[in-house]
Design a protein around this motif. Structure first.
Motif: not given
Length: 463
Positions: A129-145, A149-156
């Motif tokens: 269910x969190x992926x329903x919202x995580x799939x909308x992520x599209x920004x940069x966090x410092x040098x990281x995109x 696909x990458x948001x599940x890692x930082x979320x967990x």
């Protein structure tokens, strides 16, 4: 929740990193590989120290680091390494199951394990269910995109950090309890419940009020402080020292694990997890190929699967008070066999158009998940009853390591056979027939023995 957050997107994440198709199996297996190595070590540690908090805090560090590596994800090799690191933290599960075994009576153990596994499945339900919202992520966090696909890692990573704070501030280990003595007292009170007017008291209340009972009950000792001024001399087997002896003194892995009932339960653990992870590996490419499911579709599917499994665990929790563990195990294996036959007939080569194929796929997944709670709860409960209580952490680590081998081989087997489902499903069916025959032939031994025989018992009896 960890796996269910990552699973819906890891396949496309690997494709973006130009990974070959077999990397999906490697990525899923890497987590289990490190978990099967760390599980017995954490379990051995908890058996010796009777602590779990330190182990949980240490294992969470590996989860935090591993998920941050997954978030960085510069290459397929870093992604693979992240799963290896995070998998070390999964080894703490052996300590947790050992702790639950030592602090529950055998009559309630299946219900406790079912509740714990239902909590795990709740995480698997919430994760997609969190992926329903995580799939909308599209920004940069410092040098990281940060993208879908990458948001599940930082979320967990953030979730594990939160859990680390909760465990550090709000959780503490119970003092070492002589749980076998408490179980004896609880059973005695249950037997006397029909003869006495007073209600049955819990284990802690019995310990507090122990000195007020008649002399016959004083033969069972909870601790030296509970002794009356002039107690009868205790027998050597009843006398409990202040410092618990080394649980691994005179321990023999051969005598503990190379017994018929233990081998059957470990085989059931291996086969059910092998088949489960093989199907999990197959599902994402299958839904993409035949039904066009993307991240959203897979997330919704996994959430619905989680609802079914949670309901199944609660049903098994209710059933375990009325039916023996071995009956629950047999029923679960039969359901799994029926599900596998259905998949061979209808999913190996789908026919009939989109709606018919989707219905056949839904029924196959439903049947597979229906049998999972029956087998999972019953084999864990039985295993805890036929192995020594004082080394449960290590024993549960061995059991989880056997499961870890299965979760390594399952994705590897399925990952290379997504185009040849008859071979993949045929092997799964053969394994199910094998464990069904083993359960039938060993059915009489799949019960809790009056006294658990293990290495130290046999040694003491010879002395």
């Amino acid at each position: 929740m960890h796996t269910s957050v990552i699973l819906p997107t890891i396949w496309k994440y690997l494709q973006i990193l130009d990974a070959p198709s077999y990397f999906l199996g490697l990525g899923l297996s890497a987590f289990s590989l490190s978990g099967l190595l760390s599980g017995p070590l954490f379990g051995h540690w908890s058996d010796r120290t009777r602590t779990t908090k330190t182990i949980i805090l240490l294992s969470n560090v590996f989860e935090i680091v591993g998920n941050f590596m997954y978030f960085i994800g510069y290459s397929k090799w870093l992604l693979l390494s992240s799963r290896l690191v995070a998998g070390v933290g999964a080894g703490a599960g052996s300590s947790i199951f050992g702790y639950l075994t030592r602090n529950t009576v055998s009559e309630d153990r299946a219900r406790v394990f079912a509740a714990v596994m239902a909590c795990r499945q709740a995480g698997l339900l919430i994760g997609p269910a969190f992926n329903i919202f995580l799939r909308l992520c599209d920004f940069k966090l410092g040098p990281f995109v940060v993208n879908k696909y990458t948001s599940p890692g930082i979320f967990m990573c953030a979730m594990w950090l939160l859990l680390q704070l909760v465990v550090a501030l709000l959780y503490w280990d119970l003092p070492p309890a002589e749980s076998s003595e408490l179980q004896t007292v609880v059973r005695q009170k249950q037997q006397q419940d029909g003869e006495e007017e007073e209600p049955l008291m819990g284990a802690e209340e019995l310990a507090d009020a122990y000195g007020t009972h008649d002399p016959e009950q004083s033969e069972t000792q909870l601790s030296p402080e509970r002794l009356s001024p002039s107690p009868p001399p205790p027998s050597p087997t009843e006398e409990m020292p202040h410092t618990p002896p080394d649980p691994f003194e005179d321990f023999s892995a051969r005598k503990e694990f190379l017994r018929e009932e233990v081998i059957v339960l470990l085989t059931a653990q291996f086969i059910t997890l092998f088949n489960q992870t093989a199907l999990e590996t197959m599902v994402t490419p299958l839904t993409q190929r035949y039904f066009g499911f993307g991240e959203l579709g897979n997330s919704v599917m996994y959430s619905l699967c989680g609802v079914e499994v949670i309901l199944g665990f609660f049903f098994v929790r209710w059933l375990s008070r009325r039916v023996a563990d071995r009956v629950v195990l047999a029923v679960g294996l039969v359901i799994c066999a029926v599900a596998c036959v259905w998949c061979i007939i209808f999913l190996a080569k789908p026919r009939g158009g989109y709606s018919v194929e989707l219905a056949e796929f839904t029924i196959g997944v439903f049947l597979q998940l229906l049998g999972l709670p029956f087998v999972a709860v019953s084999q864990v409960s039985l295993f805890s009853k036929v192995t020594a209580e004082k080394t449960q952490g290590f024993s549960q680590g061995v059991r989880r390591s056997i499961g870890g081998v299965a979760t390594i081989l399952g994705p590897l087997w399925a990952g290379g056979l997504t185009e040849n489902l008859y071979v993949m499903l045929g092997m799964m069916m053969l394994l199910l027939l094998l464990i069904l025959m083993m359960v039938v032939f060993s059915y009489e031994r799949l019960v809790e023995p009056p006294v658990v025989q293990h290495a130290s018992d046999s040694t003491e009896s010879e002395g």
